[in-house]
Enzyme design. Structure first.
Site, PDB file in Angstrom:
ATOM      1  N   ALA A  55     -49.715 -34.380 -28.103  1.00  0.00           N
ATOM      2  CA  ALA A  55     -49.692 -32.971 -27.560  1.00  0.00           C
ATOM      3  C   ALA A  55     -51.195 -32.377 -27.849  1.00  0.00           C
ATOM      4  O   ALA A  55     -51.683 -31.871 -26.845  1.00  0.00           O
ATOM      5  CB  ALA A  55     -48.571 -32.188 -28.404  1.00  0.00           C
ATOM      6  N   GLU A 111     -56.175 -43.422 -28.504  1.00  0.00           N
ATOM      7  CA  GLU A 111     -54.643 -43.327 -28.856  1.00  0.00           C
ATOM      8  C   GLU A 111     -54.303 -44.925 -29.328  1.00  0.00           C
ATOM      9  O   GLU A 111     -54.602 -45.670 -28.596  1.00  0.00           O
ATOM     10  CB  GLU A 111     -53.856 -42.991 -27.957  1.00  0.00           C
ATOM     11  CG  GLU A 111     -52.455 -42.925 -28.169  1.00  0.00           C
ATOM     12  CD  GLU A 111     -51.817 -42.688 -29.278  1.00  0.00           C
ATOM     13  OE1 GLU A 111     -50.977 -43.289 -30.217  1.00  0.00           O
ATOM     14  OE2 GLU A 111     -52.019 -41.321 -29.688  1.00  0.00           O
ATOM     15  N   SER A 154     -49.370 -38.295 -24.272  1.00  0.00           N
ATOM     16  CA  SER A 154     -48.770 -37.140 -23.866  1.00  0.00           C
ATOM     17  C   SER A 154     -47.483 -37.227 -23.725  1.00  0.00           C
ATOM     18  O   SER A 154     -46.869 -36.861 -22.608  1.00  0.00           O
ATOM     19  CB  SER A 154     -49.415 -36.772 -22.541  1.00  0.00           C
ATOM     20  OG  SER A 154     -50.808 -36.320 -22.464  1.00  0.00           O
ATOM     21  N   CYS A 208     -40.368 -34.464 -29.679  1.00  0.00           N
ATOM     22  CA  CYS A 208     -38.988 -34.052 -29.961  1.00  0.00           C
ATOM     23  C   CYS A 208     -37.779 -34.745 -29.295  1.00  0.00           C
ATOM     24  O   CYS A 208     -36.535 -34.310 -29.676  1.00  0.00           O
ATOM     25  CB  CYS A 208     -39.230 -32.716 -29.895  1.00  0.00           C
ATOM     26  SG  CYS A 208     -40.541 -31.832 -30.784  1.00  0.00           S
ATOM     27  N   ARG A 259     -58.479 -37.579 -14.117  1.00  0.00           N
ATOM     28  CA  ARG A 259     -59.010 -36.178 -14.235  1.00  0.00           C
ATOM     29  C   ARG A 259     -60.473 -36.169 -14.940  1.00  0.00           C
ATOM     30  O   ARG A 259     -60.572 -35.341 -15.705  1.00  0.00           O
ATOM     31  CB  ARG A 259     -57.956 -35.144 -14.969  1.00  0.00           C
ATOM     32  CG  ARG A 259     -57.058 -34.880 -13.938  1.00  0.00           C
ATOM     33  CD  ARG A 259     -55.781 -33.978 -14.894  1.00  0.00           C
ATOM     34  NE  ARG A 259     -54.680 -33.533 -14.009  1.00  0.00           N
ATOM     35  CZ  ARG A 259     -53.827 -33.989 -13.452  1.00  0.00           C
ATOM     36  NH1 ARG A 259     -53.615 -35.600 -13.542  1.00  0.00           N
ATOM     37  NH2 ARG A 259     -52.862 -33.588 -12.726  1.00  0.00           N
ATOM     38  N   VAL A 283     -59.040 -45.399 -34.299  1.00  0.00           N
ATOM     39  CA  VAL A 283     -59.989 -44.806 -34.794  1.00  0.00           C
ATOM     40  C   VAL A 283     -59.783 -45.256 -36.448  1.00  0.00           C
ATOM     41  O   VAL A 283     -59.032 -44.902 -37.038  1.00  0.00           O
ATOM     42  CB  VAL A 283     -60.253 -43.326 -34.661  1.00  0.00           C
ATOM     43  CG1 VAL A 283     -61.517 -42.953 -35.596  1.00  0.00           C
ATOM     44  CG2 VAL A 283     -60.529 -43.201 -33.051  1.00  0.00           C
ATOM     45  N   ASN A 337     -49.030 -27.846 -29.192  1.00  0.00           N
ATOM     46  CA  ASN A 337     -49.537 -27.680 -27.877  1.00  0.00           C
ATOM     47  C   ASN A 337     -50.501 -26.467 -27.847  1.00  0.00           C
ATOM     48  O   ASN A 337     -51.450 -26.393 -27.128  1.00  0.00           O
ATOM     49  CB  ASN A 337     -48.369 -27.555 -26.941  1.00  0.00           C
ATOM     50  CG  ASN A 337     -47.759 -28.801 -26.175  1.00  0.00           C
ATOM     51  OD1 ASN A 337     -48.489 -29.361 -25.494  1.00  0.00           O
ATOM     52  ND2 ASN A 337     -46.704 -29.162 -27.079  1.00  0.00           N
ATOM     53  N   TRP A 376     -21.917  -5.712 -31.254  1.00  0.00           N
ATOM     54  CA  TRP A 376     -22.910  -5.761 -32.005  1.00  0.00           C
ATOM     55  C   TRP A 376     -23.303  -7.209 -32.210  1.00  0.00           C
ATOM     56  O   TRP A 376     -22.547  -8.141 -32.806  1.00  0.00           O
ATOM     57  CB  TRP A 376     -22.405  -5.475 -33.511  1.00  0.00           C
ATOM     58  CG  TRP A 376     -22.733  -3.814 -33.511  1.00  0.00           C
ATOM     59  CD1 TRP A 376     -21.801  -2.775 -33.239  1.00  0.00           C
ATOM     60  CD2 TRP A 376     -23.862  -3.127 -33.855  1.00  0.00           C
ATOM     61  NE1 TRP A 376     -22.171  -1.679 -33.378  1.00  0.00           N
ATOM     62  CE2 TRP A 376     -23.592  -1.654 -33.758  1.00  0.00           C
ATOM     63  CE3 TRP A 376     -25.316  -3.535 -34.269  1.00  0.00           C
ATOM     64  CZ2 TRP A 376     -24.454  -0.559 -33.997  1.00  0.00           C
ATOM     65  CZ3 TRP A 376     -25.998  -2.321 -34.667  1.00  0.00           C
ATOM     66  CH2 TRP A 376     -25.462  -0.971 -34.445  1.00  0.00           C
ATOM     67  N   ARG A 412     -28.042  -4.721 -40.286  1.00  0.00           N
ATOM     68  CA  ARG A 412     -27.197  -3.498 -40.649  1.00  0.00           C
ATOM     69  C   ARG A 412     -26.892  -3.638 -42.094  1.00  0.00           C
ATOM     70  O   ARG A 412     -27.132  -2.850 -43.315  1.00  0.00           O
ATOM     71  CB  ARG A 412     -25.990  -3.104 -39.905  1.00  0.00           C
ATOM     72  CG  ARG A 412     -26.411  -2.679 -38.497  1.00  0.00           C
ATOM     73  CD  ARG A 412     -24.979  -2.279 -37.690  1.00  0.00           C
ATOM     74  NE  ARG A 412     -24.122  -1.375 -38.149  1.00  0.00           N
ATOM     75  CZ  ARG A 412     -23.035  -1.075 -37.794  1.00  0.00           C
ATOM     76  NH1 ARG A 412     -22.454  -1.637 -36.860  1.00  0.00           N
ATOM     77  NH2 ARG A 412     -22.318  -0.229 -38.240  1.00  0.00           N
TER      78      ARG A 412
END
Length: 460
Positions: A13, A37, A43, A47, A74, A84, A312, A441, A449
């Site tokens: 992320a 990675e 990506s 979760c 891209r 790494v 993110n 309520w 309250r």
């Protein structure tokens, strides 16, 4: 003029959000981006792993937001299965190991570095804890490994060690797959992210759902069979048969590389950054996601909170700053929501122990209400606990345990915490009402309250 070189360590992320946002701001001729990675995927939604394991969603493809091919299209050089192994900050380079081609090592230079190394499941140093059949669940690779074990296992006994968010979600996943599930929790109650009185409600509900939940059960060993595979989990009092074992004790920041490079770490071992997510003391190193500590806006302290929402946002902030823009991450109030079967569990702000540690004096109230108007079909019970600062009445925290419609009510409190509201101010919030959605309520306002009255009584 040569393009600046951005290296991103970690392809989930934070890392890929940072790379993608930086690419939108700077063309390839201005900024060359390389991301490493070590896993097979990038990506993705970590979760969603429990719901993939439990069969509620397809995976792994359904959990991937953008494929490696799409990132490369891209002009982001994303290298999967590349780990790494060393940061050379003085030399402006990282050492990598190719996990698919014989472990070949090489160096890659950078002008700017992003550390998005995530977190690792807590794995206590116990006999048998690394045996086949024992699984931590943090990445899609972890999820696939667990599914492979389930497919190859004939027995139907599962033990989950730890009853935090991951623990209860994985317990649900295994129940959904037809396993007999035992959850072993070393603490007084499950869900240490709640106060014990609210955790007791979770324990009661889990047992009612058919999940044997043993409290005060510190694990001592994972027993193995003749082949070396897990077959049982022991505590000082008993042994629990286990054809599969899942670790659900939470996670720790994965900052091994950062520590070796001498970067600053906080009390929980997470990297320390400034508001721009730049690592403190470093001009060209940024960090975000599960490997950092963040400012708790309620207590004013640094905390480690491993959530995809923050990861993110960190990536967006880092990408803006790396790409020549400007953005900051102000901090968090610690909002989280989860479920086990039909039980919804939520919290935001401080627990009692957090408030005490911060030196705050406070009052607490707990109310029981319903998710809808009591006369409307489907109304279910809901418990709301609220903490407020003595004298000022400032909201400090809210915990909610209930059925359908309970969990997301925590967002009301999250906004109030971020705005610094008092519980008395909260009582005037103009929330939506209709019998199918809430009582006249809302339960959160009922708690506000009662908290207002408690603050007045404490100062009277």
């Amino acid at each position: 003029m040569a393009a600046e070189r951005l290296v991103v360590v970690g392809g989930d992320a934070t890392g890929m959000a940072a790379a993608s946002h930086a690419r939108r701001l700077k063309r390839p001729g201005e900024l060359a981006i390389t991301a490493f990675e070590r896993g097979h995927f990038a990506s993705y939604s970590a979760c969603g792993i429990p719901y993939w394991v439990g069969g509620a969603v397809d995976g792994p493809d359904a959990l991937i937001a953008r494929t490696a091919k799409e990132h490369r299209a891209r002009d982001i050089d994303l290298r999967l299965r590349t780990e790494v192994t060393e940061l050379d900050l003085d030399g402006g380079r990282v050492r990598t190991r190719d996990l698919e081609n014989g472990g070949k090592e090489s160096w890659t230079g950078f002008d700017k570095l992003v550390l998005a190394t995530g977190a690792r499941p807590i794995r206590p140093p116990l006999p048998g804890i690394d045996a086949p059949g024992v699984h931590g669940v943090q990445t899609l690779d972890d999820g696939q490994a667990l599914l492979d074990t389930l497919a190859a296992t004939e027995g139907r006994n599962a033990v989950v060690i730890g009853a935090g968010y991951i623990g209860v979600e994985m317990a649900e996943a295994l129940i959904n797959r037809g396993y007999r599930v035992t959850v072993l929790e070393a603490r007084e109650q499950p869900m240490s992210t709640l106060d014990p009185d609210m955790g007791a409600l979770v324990h009661e509900a889990m047992c009612g759902l058919g999940i044997e939940t043993v409290r005060g059960a510190a694990v001592t060993e994972v027993l193995t069979d003749a082949s070396g595979r897990a077959r049982a989990v022991t505590t000082k009092d008993a042994a629990y048969p286990a054809d599969v074992v899942v670790l659900g004790m939470g996670v720790r920041p994965e900052t091994t590389l950062a520590a070796a490079a001498g970067l600053p770490l906080g009390e929980s071992g997470g990297l320390l950054t400034d508001l721009a997510m730049r690592v403190r003391g470093q001009e060209n190193v940024w960090a975000g996601g599960d490997c950092v500590e963040v400012l708790d806006l309620v207590s004013g302290r640094e905390r480690h909170i491993a959530l995809g929402t923050h990861a993110n946002k960190h990536g967006q902030v880092i990408g803006a700053n790396v790409g020549g823009g400007y953005a900051t991450f102000p901090g968090v109030v610690g909002t989280a929501v989860s479920k086990v079967c039909d039980l919804e569990i939520a919290r935001t702000g401080l627990l009692e122990r957090h408030a005490r540690a911060a030196g705050l004096r406070f009052v607490t109230v707990t109310i029981e209400s319903t998710s809808r108007a009591g006369y409307y079909p489907g109304a279910r019970p809901m418990h709301v606990k609220m903490l407020a600062e003595r004298r000022t009445g400032r909201l400090l925290g809210v915990q909610i345990v209930g059925r359908e419609g309970a969990g997301k009510r925590v967002d009301i409190a999250a906004v109030a915490l971020t705005a610094g509201m008092t519980v008395e101010q909260m009582t005037a919030l103009d929330l939506g009402y209709a019998p199918p959605f809430s009582p006249v309520w809302d339960p959160v306002l009922v708690a506000a309250r009662k908290a207002t009255a408690a603050v007045r009584a404490a100062e009277g």
